[in-house]
Design a protein around this motif. Structure first.
Motif, PDB file in Angstrom:
ATOM      1  N   PHE A  79       0.826  -1.210   0.000  1.00 50.88           N
ATOM      2  CA  PHE A  79       0.000   0.000   0.000  1.00 50.88           C
ATOM      3  C   PHE A  79       0.859   1.258   0.000  1.00 50.88           C
ATOM      4  N   ARG A  84       3.273   0.045  -5.668  1.00 49.76           N
ATOM      5  CA  ARG A  84       2.963   0.361  -7.055  1.00 49.76           C
ATOM      6  C   ARG A  84       4.019  -0.226  -7.977  1.00 49.76           C
TER       7      ARG A  84
ATOM      8  N   ASP B 198       1.188  -1.447  10.596  1.00 49.63           N
ATOM      9  CA  ASP B 198       0.603  -0.111  10.588  1.00 49.63           C
ATOM     10  C   ASP B 198       0.728   0.567  11.951  1.00 49.63           C
ATOM     11  N   TYR B 203       6.393   3.038  10.331  1.00 51.69           N
ATOM     12  CA  TYR B 203       5.530   2.972   9.158  1.00 51.69           C
ATOM     13  C   TYR B 203       4.700   4.220   8.967  1.00 51.69           C
ATOM     14  N   MET B 206       3.458   5.377   5.055  1.00 56.04           N
ATOM     15  CA  MET B 206       2.634   4.580   4.152  1.00 56.04           C
ATOM     16  C   MET B 206       1.306   5.275   3.856  1.00 56.04           C
ATOM     17  N   LEU B 207       0.666   4.787   2.811  1.00 55.48           N
ATOM     18  CA  LEU B 207      -0.679   5.256   2.499  1.00 55.48           C
ATOM     19  C   LEU B 207      -1.615   4.883   3.635  1.00 55.48           C
ATOM     20  N   TYR B 209      -4.080   3.164   5.747  1.00 57.82           N
ATOM     21  CA  TYR B 209      -4.358   1.733   5.841  1.00 57.82           C
ATOM     22  C   TYR B 209      -5.842   1.463   5.622  1.00 57.82           C
ATOM     23  N   PHE B 210      -6.152   0.378   4.919  1.00 60.78           N
ATOM     24  CA  PHE B 210      -7.548  -0.057   4.882  1.00 60.78           C
ATOM     25  C   PHE B 210      -7.577  -1.552   5.143  1.00 60.78           C
ATOM     26  N   MET B 382      -9.112  -0.628  -5.192  1.00 57.80           N
ATOM     27  CA  MET B 382      -7.948  -0.219  -4.394  1.00 57.80           C
ATOM     28  C   MET B 382      -6.657  -0.445  -5.172  1.00 57.80           C
ATOM     29  N   ALA B 383      -6.578  -1.582  -5.880  1.00 59.48           N
ATOM     30  CA  ALA B 383      -5.366  -1.857  -6.663  1.00 59.48           C
ATOM     31  C   ALA B 383      -5.211  -0.804  -7.757  1.00 59.48           C
ATOM     32  N   ASP B 384      -6.323  -0.448  -8.400  1.00 64.79           N
ATOM     33  CA  ASP B 384      -6.277   0.574  -9.453  1.00 64.79           C
ATOM     34  C   ASP B 384      -5.853   1.918  -8.878  1.00 64.79           C
ATOM     35  N   LEU B 386      -3.970   2.448  -6.351  1.00 61.87           N
ATOM     36  CA  LEU B 386      -2.533   2.424  -6.068  1.00 61.87           C
ATOM     37  C   LEU B 386      -1.742   2.794  -7.309  1.00 61.87           C
ATOM     38  N   LYS B 387      -2.184   2.298  -8.448  1.00 63.41           N
ATOM     39  CA  LYS B 387      -1.469   2.597  -9.692  1.00 63.41           C
ATOM     40  C   LYS B 387      -1.620   4.051 -10.074  1.00 63.41           C
ATOM     41  N   ARG B 390       0.306   7.585  -8.113  1.00 58.76           N
ATOM     42  CA  ARG B 390       1.754   7.787  -8.031  1.00 58.76           C
ATOM     43  C   ARG B 390       2.119   9.262  -7.925  1.00 58.76           C
ATOM     44  N   ILE B 393       1.358  10.556  -4.469  1.00 55.59           N
ATOM     45  CA  ILE B 393       2.263  10.073  -3.429  1.00 55.59           C
ATOM     46  C   ILE B 393       3.581  10.832  -3.499  1.00 55.59           C
ATOM     47  N   ASN B 394       4.027  11.066  -4.738  1.00 57.06           N
ATOM     48  CA  ASN B 394       5.324  11.718  -4.909  1.00 57.06           C
ATOM     49  C   ASN B 394       5.288  13.196  -4.553  1.00 57.06           C
TER      50      ASN B 394
END
Lengths: 271, 395
Positions: A79, A84, B198, B203, B206-207, B209-210, B382-384, B386-387, B390, B393-394
């Motif tokens: 996560f 990613r 978490d 930590y 990190m993004l 948590y879920f 959720m997976a999508d 994450l992609k 980016r 996050i940066n």
């Protein structure tokens, strides 16, 4: 009979092994640095940038592929930014259409299942498949294509007979030469520790950890559990046909020799 | 029956327990949202309480004659037990000397060695996260110096093994009373790892948590109501049968719940009975004093990482488990008299829980279907996300 063998990433190894591929159905276990695994033999890991080249060589010799992405713990990286990157690597790897992926992590399990239809997902032994209920959970509830069983369960002949009657044997995978301590309270912790050391490439720390771990287990009088030849013969006799033979000693010539013996006569070389 | 109670951050909760004097509370347990080792709940789940609050909680615990148990029960510390031993020792030292804790709960046997080496008088309880499910493992922990073990959920209905354990060991035990945990849950190990990491200081980057694993568990229960019966809870009415074989302490969970909810549960186990919906007192559900409403259907556009925790309405299952019916059916007798270990047979060969569920569990079918479908969409989105995230996050 299907044989899952570790790929030592060298042309010589692939060519030598290909001599056995006609009579046996060999699947090569591939370990990629960027998709963490639990294998402590660092020489098996290939970098993703070399992946396509190696796959070409493997496919040229008609081998099937099993991507081993079975790390026990990713420290929640899934996560994060690194997560990613793992997804990107996974997508790249899956482009080459491996026939199998062996996995522990539930998040990536689901990702592969929903995005890639034709791959067989094997739940690794690190998912702790050590009883019938667990097998059922993974095969029926999670619709996994296969489960690798804990060595302790493999030694329980009564249970294995029951399992052979209740589940499709094509979905059961057996580690032939894996060892572990019985009723070991350090097991989960050790798996966590190894997972993190591998991801940080701290190979010397793994050696120290295993030495300490062995000392603790022996101090407690713990019993080592491994399959012997009779166990293997019994399991094959029950109809289990997916055998996994690890490279445990980081000695490519010896591994090749052991594999050859095993493929010819199903005999273990017990160290 | 002795009880171990969670501290949820509300001092008033402990005051009520203290003043009532009717409860046999042996332990109160709690922890900070984050620390060097971590625990069994993610920091995003915990509303958090400050240091003064924690000190007051420990003080009230002692005034009621109980011990305070601080949780260090994350299963994985990413090797900090080797690399940060000094930091761990300092943290425990502060808790012992300044906060006056009486006990710690751990899930890592290497940590047990650290605690016993530096704090020989501090009691150590082994968490259920350590998955102690056999006499042999119990004896290993007993030899290593543990004072108490919370046994693995998956043997709570295995009366022969429970008896064997109790008869052959001298360590103290507690069992978790009210978790709606899936039997032999395939997500359990992963769940504990996610929550544990978490709640560790390291930590922070990190993004958000879920609870990916909880989604799966809810989905499974929605798909198959017999999972609600297979769950390893102990009914208040059945606690006496565990006490008969030597298990006289129950741990009530959990630390995330409101005071009114917890008081309802404590009363149920103290009185040894509960009328009505058993899921009112199981921590996996939120049915106590709540009306069942229609579960809405989620759209992919409703989902974003910031809102994930507030999407509860889309995946919250509200079953009705008729506890009165379970009494009439003498639910626990099958397990008390049965010599079979449930782990070693397929549920489809036995069907006891399925039979019981048909008579005692009521789930709104439309809501259950919506929960299942909604969770599929949430998990895949959720997976999508994450992609796609980016750049965010940066930044």
């Amino acid at each position: 009979m299907n044989y899952f063998l570790d790929l030592i990433p060298s042309k010589t190894f692939i060519e030598e092994l290909s001599k056995y591929n006609n009579q046996n159905n060999i699947i090569l276990n591939i370990y990629i640095k960027q998709l963490p695994s639990m294998n402590i033999n660092k020489f098996l890991y290939i970098d993703i940038k070399d992946y396509e080249k190696i796959i070409r060589e493997v496919r040229k010799n008609d081998f099937k592929i099993n991507i081993v992405f079975d790390t026990f713990c990713l420290g929640n990286k899934e996560f994060s930014i690194q997560g990613r990157e793992i997804l990107e690597t996974l997508d790249k790897v899956m482009k080459e259409k491996p026939e199998f992926v062996t996995i522990t992590n539930n998040f990536y399990y689901r990702y592969i299942k929903t995005h890639y239809e034709n791959v067989k997902l094997i739940c690794s032994e690190y998912t702790e498949i050590n009883n019938v209920q667990k097998i059922n959970r993974y095969l029926e509830d999670l619709e996994s294509s296969g489960v690798k069983l804990d060595t302790l369960l493999l030694k329980d002949r009564k249970q294995m007979k029951y399992i052979s009657s209740k589940f499709d044997k094509n979905n059961i995978y057996i580690n032939v030469n894996k060892r572990g301590y019985k009723n070991n309270i350090y097991k989960d912790t050790l798996n966590n520790n190894i997972a993190h050391y591998i991801q940080k490439e701290e190979w010397e720390n793994i050696e120290k950890l295993l030495t300490q771990y062995k000392k603790e287990c022996e101090k407690q009088g713990q019993q080592m559990v491994e399959l012997n030849q009779e166990d293997i013969d019994y399991l094959i006799g029950l109809g289990f046909n997916n055998l996994w033979y690890y490279d445990t000693e980081n000695n490519p010539d010896k591994y090749l020799q052991d594999i050859q013996n095993f493929l010819e006569v199903k005999t273990l070389q017990i160290a | 029956m002795d009880l171990s109670i969670p501290y949820n951050g509300d001092l008033n909760f402990l005051q009520i327990l203290k003043e009532s004097k009717k409860y046999n509370i042996k332990t109160v347990y709690g922890k900070r949202a984050q620390d060097v080792i971590g625990g069994g709940r993610a920091r995003y789940d915990i509303t958090g309480y400050d240091e003064e609050n924690l000190k007051k909680a420990i003080k009230i615990t002692k005034e009621m004659g109980a011990e305070f148990n601080y949780l260090f029960n994350a299963p994985c510390s990413a090797n900090s037990e080797f690399e940060k031993e000094k930091e761990i020792v300092n943290q425990i030292e502060e808790l012992v000397n300044e906060y006056k804790i009486d006990m710690v709960t751990i899930a890592n046997p290497f940590l047990l060695k650290i605690v016993k080496k530096h704090f020989p008088k501090l009691k150590v309880s082994i968490s259920t996260i350590a998955r102690v499910d056999s006499l042999e493992k119990v004896l290993e922990y007993e030899k290593a110096g543990a004072d108490e073990i919370t046994l693995d959920y998956n043997i709570y209905r295995n009366f022969p093994e429970l008896k064997r354990i109790k008869e052959n060991s001298s360590i103290n035990f507690q069992l978790i009373a009210n978790d709606g945990y899936l039997f032999n849950c395939p997500w359990a190990i992963y769940h504990f790892q996610l929550e544990g990491h978490d709640s560790q200081l390291e930590y922070n980057n990190m993004l958000r948590y879920f609870s990916y694993c909880r989604f799966n568990c809810k989905q499974k229960s929605a798909q198959d109501p017999s999972e609600l019966i297979r769950g390893m809870w102990i009914r208040p009415e059945d606690a006496k049968y565990y006490e008969e074989i030597g298990y006289g302490k129950l741990k009530i969970i959990d630390r995330l719940k409101e005071t009114s909810w917890l008081l309802n549960v404590v009363d149920a186990y103290n009185d040894g009975k509960y009328d009505g919906n058993l899921s009112d007192i199981l921590c996996s559900f939120d049915t106590f004093e709540k009306e069942e409403t229609k579960t809405p259907v989620i759209k992919k556009d409703d989902i974003c990482e910031e809102k994930i925790q507030s999407l509860r309405n889309y995946w919250d299952l509200k079953p009705y488990i008729d506890n009165k019916k379970l009494n009439e059916l003498n639910f626990i007798d099958f397990f008390r008299k049965n010599k079979t270990d449930c782990r070693n047979i397929k549920c489809s060969d036995c069907k006891y829980c399925e039979k019981i569920a048909k008579q005692s569990v009521h789930v709104n079918t439309e809501n259950a279907n919506n929960v299942v479908n909604n969770l599929d969409i949430i998990k895949d989105t959720m997976a999508d996300l994450l992609k796609q995230n980016r750049e965010k996050i940066n930044a």
